[in-house]
Design a protein around this motif. Structure first.
Motif, PDB file in Angstrom:
ATOM      1  N   TYR A 115       0.830  -1.203   0.000  1.00 39.80           N
ATOM      2  CA  TYR A 115       0.000   0.000   0.000  1.00 39.80           C
ATOM      3  C   TYR A 115       0.868   1.258   0.000  1.00 39.80           C
ATOM      4  O   TYR A 115       1.982   1.266   0.521  1.00 39.80           O
ATOM      5  CB  TYR A 115      -0.940  -0.008   1.202  1.00 39.80           C
ATOM      6  CG  TYR A 115      -1.998  -1.082   1.088  1.00 39.80           C
ATOM      7  CD1 TYR A 115      -3.194  -0.835   0.432  1.00 39.80           C
ATOM      8  CD2 TYR A 115      -1.785  -2.365   1.613  1.00 39.80           C
ATOM      9  CE1 TYR A 115      -4.161  -1.830   0.306  1.00 39.80           C
ATOM     10  CE2 TYR A 115      -2.747  -3.357   1.493  1.00 39.80           C
ATOM     11  CZ  TYR A 115      -3.932  -3.072   0.835  1.00 39.80           C
ATOM     12  OH  TYR A 115      -4.883  -4.062   0.702  1.00 39.80           O
ATOM     13  N   TYR A 174     -15.937   6.223   8.499  1.00 37.73           N
ATOM     14  CA  TYR A 174     -16.350   5.181   7.558  1.00 37.73           C
ATOM     15  C   TYR A 174     -17.585   4.478   8.082  1.00 37.73           C
ATOM     16  O   TYR A 174     -18.010   4.678   9.223  1.00 37.73           O
ATOM     17  CB  TYR A 174     -15.222   4.165   7.344  1.00 37.73           C
ATOM     18  CG  TYR A 174     -15.156   3.050   8.379  1.00 37.73           C
ATOM     19  CD1 TYR A 174     -15.341   1.721   8.002  1.00 37.73           C
ATOM     20  CD2 TYR A 174     -14.910   3.320   9.727  1.00 37.73           C
ATOM     21  CE1 TYR A 174     -15.280   0.700   8.937  1.00 37.73           C
ATOM     22  CE2 TYR A 174     -14.836   2.303  10.657  1.00 37.73           C
ATOM     23  CZ  TYR A 174     -15.027   0.993  10.260  1.00 37.73           C
ATOM     24  OH  TYR A 174     -14.958  -0.020  11.171  1.00 37.73           O
ATOM     25  N   LEU A 233      -6.516   3.154   7.685  1.00 38.04           N
ATOM     26  CA  LEU A 233      -6.971   2.952   6.309  1.00 38.04           C
ATOM     27  C   LEU A 233      -5.758   2.953   5.392  1.00 38.04           C
ATOM     28  O   LEU A 233      -4.992   3.925   5.370  1.00 38.04           O
ATOM     29  CB  LEU A 233      -7.939   4.056   5.887  1.00 38.04           C
ATOM     30  CG  LEU A 233      -8.353   4.074   4.410  1.00 38.04           C
ATOM     31  CD1 LEU A 233      -9.084   2.794   4.032  1.00 38.04           C
ATOM     32  CD2 LEU A 233      -9.207   5.297   4.096  1.00 38.04           C
ATOM     33  N   THR A 285      -4.373   2.661   1.453  1.00 36.66           N
ATOM     34  CA  THR A 285      -4.828   2.839   0.075  1.00 36.66           C
ATOM     35  C   THR A 285      -3.675   2.649  -0.893  1.00 36.66           C
ATOM     36  O   THR A 285      -2.500   2.813  -0.553  1.00 36.66           O
ATOM     37  CB  THR A 285      -5.443   4.235  -0.135  1.00 36.66           C
ATOM     38  OG1 THR A 285      -4.465   5.238   0.167  1.00 36.66           O
ATOM     39  CG2 THR A 285      -6.669   4.427   0.730  1.00 36.66           C
ATOM     40  N   SER A 286      -4.048   2.309  -2.112  1.00 37.14           N
ATOM     41  CA  SER A 286      -3.084   2.086  -3.182  1.00 37.14           C
ATOM     42  C   SER A 286      -3.789   2.317  -4.503  1.00 37.14           C
ATOM     43  O   SER A 286      -5.021   2.185  -4.597  1.00 37.14           O
ATOM     44  CB  SER A 286      -2.527   0.661  -3.115  1.00 37.14           C
ATOM     45  OG  SER A 286      -1.872   0.308  -4.311  1.00 37.14           O
ATOM     46  N   GLN A 287      -3.025   2.644  -5.533  1.00 40.76           N
ATOM     47  CA  GLN A 287      -3.619   2.823  -6.857  1.00 40.76           C
ATOM     48  C   GLN A 287      -4.006   1.495  -7.495  1.00 40.76           C
ATOM     49  O   GLN A 287      -4.810   1.468  -8.432  1.00 40.76           O
ATOM     50  CB  GLN A 287      -2.631   3.568  -7.764  1.00 40.76           C
ATOM     51  CG  GLN A 287      -2.384   5.010  -7.346  1.00 40.76           C
ATOM     52  CD  GLN A 287      -1.483   5.753  -8.308  1.00 40.76           C
ATOM     53  OE1 GLN A 287      -0.872   5.145  -9.199  1.00 40.76           O
ATOM     54  NE2 GLN A 287      -1.369   7.064  -8.153  1.00 40.76           N
ATOM     55  N   GLU A 305      -9.070  -0.631  -1.197  1.00 42.09           N
ATOM     56  CA  GLU A 305      -8.862   0.018   0.094  1.00 42.09           C
ATOM     57  C   GLU A 305      -8.918  -1.022   1.215  1.00 42.09           C
ATOM     58  O   GLU A 305      -9.728  -1.948   1.173  1.00 42.09           O
ATOM     59  CB  GLU A 305      -9.932   1.087   0.327  1.00 42.09           C
ATOM     60  CG  GLU A 305      -9.786   2.314  -0.547  1.00 42.09           C
ATOM     61  CD  GLU A 305     -10.811   3.377  -0.211  1.00 42.09           C
ATOM     62  OE1 GLU A 305     -10.553   4.549  -0.504  1.00 42.09           O
ATOM     63  OE2 GLU A 305     -11.889   3.024   0.341  1.00 42.09           O
ATOM     64  N   CYS A 306      -8.050  -0.849   2.201  1.00 45.82           N
ATOM     65  CA  CYS A 306      -7.953  -1.820   3.293  1.00 45.82           C
ATOM     66  C   CYS A 306      -8.291  -1.133   4.613  1.00 45.82           C
ATOM     67  O   CYS A 306      -7.558  -0.238   5.066  1.00 45.82           O
ATOM     68  CB  CYS A 306      -6.550  -2.418   3.348  1.00 45.82           C
ATOM     69  SG  CYS A 306      -6.348  -3.693   4.604  1.00 45.82           S
ATOM     70  N   TYR A 307      -9.392  -1.556   5.238  1.00 49.49           N
ATOM     71  CA  TYR A 307      -9.858  -0.987   6.497  1.00 49.49           C
ATOM     72  C   TYR A 307      -9.415  -1.898   7.640  1.00 49.49           C
ATOM     73  O   TYR A 307      -9.759  -3.080   7.675  1.00 49.49           O
ATOM     74  CB  TYR A 307     -11.375  -0.857   6.479  1.00 49.49           C
ATOM     75  CG  TYR A 307     -11.867   0.194   5.512  1.00 49.49           C
ATOM     76  CD1 TYR A 307     -12.212   1.468   5.954  1.00 49.49           C
ATOM     77  CD2 TYR A 307     -11.957  -0.072   4.139  1.00 49.49           C
ATOM     78  CE1 TYR A 307     -12.657   2.443   5.065  1.00 49.49           C
ATOM     79  CE2 TYR A 307     -12.390   0.896   3.243  1.00 49.49           C
ATOM     80  CZ  TYR A 307     -12.736   2.147   3.715  1.00 49.49           C
ATOM     81  OH  TYR A 307     -13.163   3.116   2.837  1.00 49.49           O
ATOM     82  N   HIS A 318     -14.415  -3.693  -0.471  1.00 46.20           N
ATOM     83  CA  HIS A 318     -13.133  -3.314   0.099  1.00 46.20           C
ATOM     84  C   HIS A 318     -12.523  -4.487   0.874  1.00 46.20           C
ATOM     85  O   HIS A 318     -13.175  -5.509   1.103  1.00 46.20           O
ATOM     86  CB  HIS A 318     -13.295  -2.110   1.033  1.00 46.20           C
ATOM     87  CG  HIS A 318     -13.942  -0.930   0.387  1.00 46.20           C
ATOM     88  ND1 HIS A 318     -13.417  -0.306  -0.723  1.00 46.20           N
ATOM     89  CD2 HIS A 318     -15.089  -0.254   0.697  1.00 46.20           C
ATOM     90  CE1 HIS A 318     -14.188   0.707  -1.076  1.00 46.20           C
ATOM     91  NE2 HIS A 318     -15.215   0.750  -0.240  1.00 46.20           N
TER      92      HIS A 318
END
Length: 234
Positions: free
Chosen positions: A104, A113, A123, A125-127, A131-133, A172
């Motif tokens: 990430y 959220y 949280l 995030t990556s392109q 998404e990782c919660y 997600h």
């Protein structure tokens, strides 16, 4: 995570009113310190054993000292300050210690959220990745050589599981991360005997695709760090 300034030490006398504890210092003085733990602290209280506490220079604080560590009668160390768990998790993710969470680009804390007015602990995030919660929980209850969570009925923890399930249904990634802050714990289980509803919700969460991880913390009065995975028994 290093403790700066260095922790001071004393001997636990008692915990009371949930957020307070009396500690005897080496010179015999007794002080009251803040207890940053909202749980029952079951099997974490050992009067007569050493504790370590941090000190704030904030003049507005009524109790400038914060309880950080407890030594058990079996010489184990326990991280009392549950607020440290999120910082330990963030540090471990940034240092690539938690291998399941690699890849990430950004990490954010306390992001709103879900559908129940919640804030996620972390949280990622990556392109290129979903998404990782990540919901972080501190595990300190040791019974019969097994670590359990929670140590008391937790409606807040139940809400967090429902939110993680919701994130999975939205496409997600959702992770429940147990940060083990007890040197005697190597296996983590849901405490069905304490909060059966939480255990049921955790089963449902896993069935829906929520991931459950547990990582062990190396604790010392100088500093603490996450060092590696623990077994999870669901």
């Amino acid at each position: 995570m290093q403790f700066e300034p260095k922790l001071e030490t004393g001997v636990l006398l008692k915990r009371y009113k949930r957020f307070l504890a009396d500690v005897a210092l080496p010179d015999g003085q007794v002080i009251t310190i803040h207890c940053p733990n909202t749980g029952s602290m079951k099997n974490c209280l050992f009067p007569g054993e050493p504790v370590w506490f941090s000190t704030s220079d904030n003049p507005k604080r009524k109790y400038p000292h914060t309880w950080e560590l407890m030594q058990t009668d079996q010489q184990h160390l326990i991280g009392i300050n549950t607020g440290r768990a999120n910082a330990l998790a963030e540090e471990a993710i940034n240092q690539h210690v938690i291998t399941e969470l690699l890849g990430y680009d950004t990490l954010k804390r306390e992001v709103k959220y879900g559908s129940e007015n919640s804030r996620i602990d972390i949280l990622l995030t990556s392109q290129t990745l979903p998404e990782c919660y990540i919901e972080v929980k501190s595990c300190t209850l040791l019974e019969d050589q097994v670590g359990y969570f929670p140590d008391a009925v937790t409606t807040r923890g139940q809400k967090h599981l429902r939110e993680l399930i919701h994130m999975v249904t939205m496409g997600h990634r959702a992770v429940l991360l147990f940060v083990v802050q007890h040197s005697g714990i190597s296996t983590v289980k849901p405490a069905r005997h304490i909060d059966p509803q939480y255990a049921d919700l955790l089963e449902q969460a896993v069935a829906k695709g929520v991931e459950v991880l547990a990582y062990k913390t190396e604790l010392s009065p100088q500093g603490s760090q996450i060092i590696g995975p623990c077994n999870v028994m669901l």
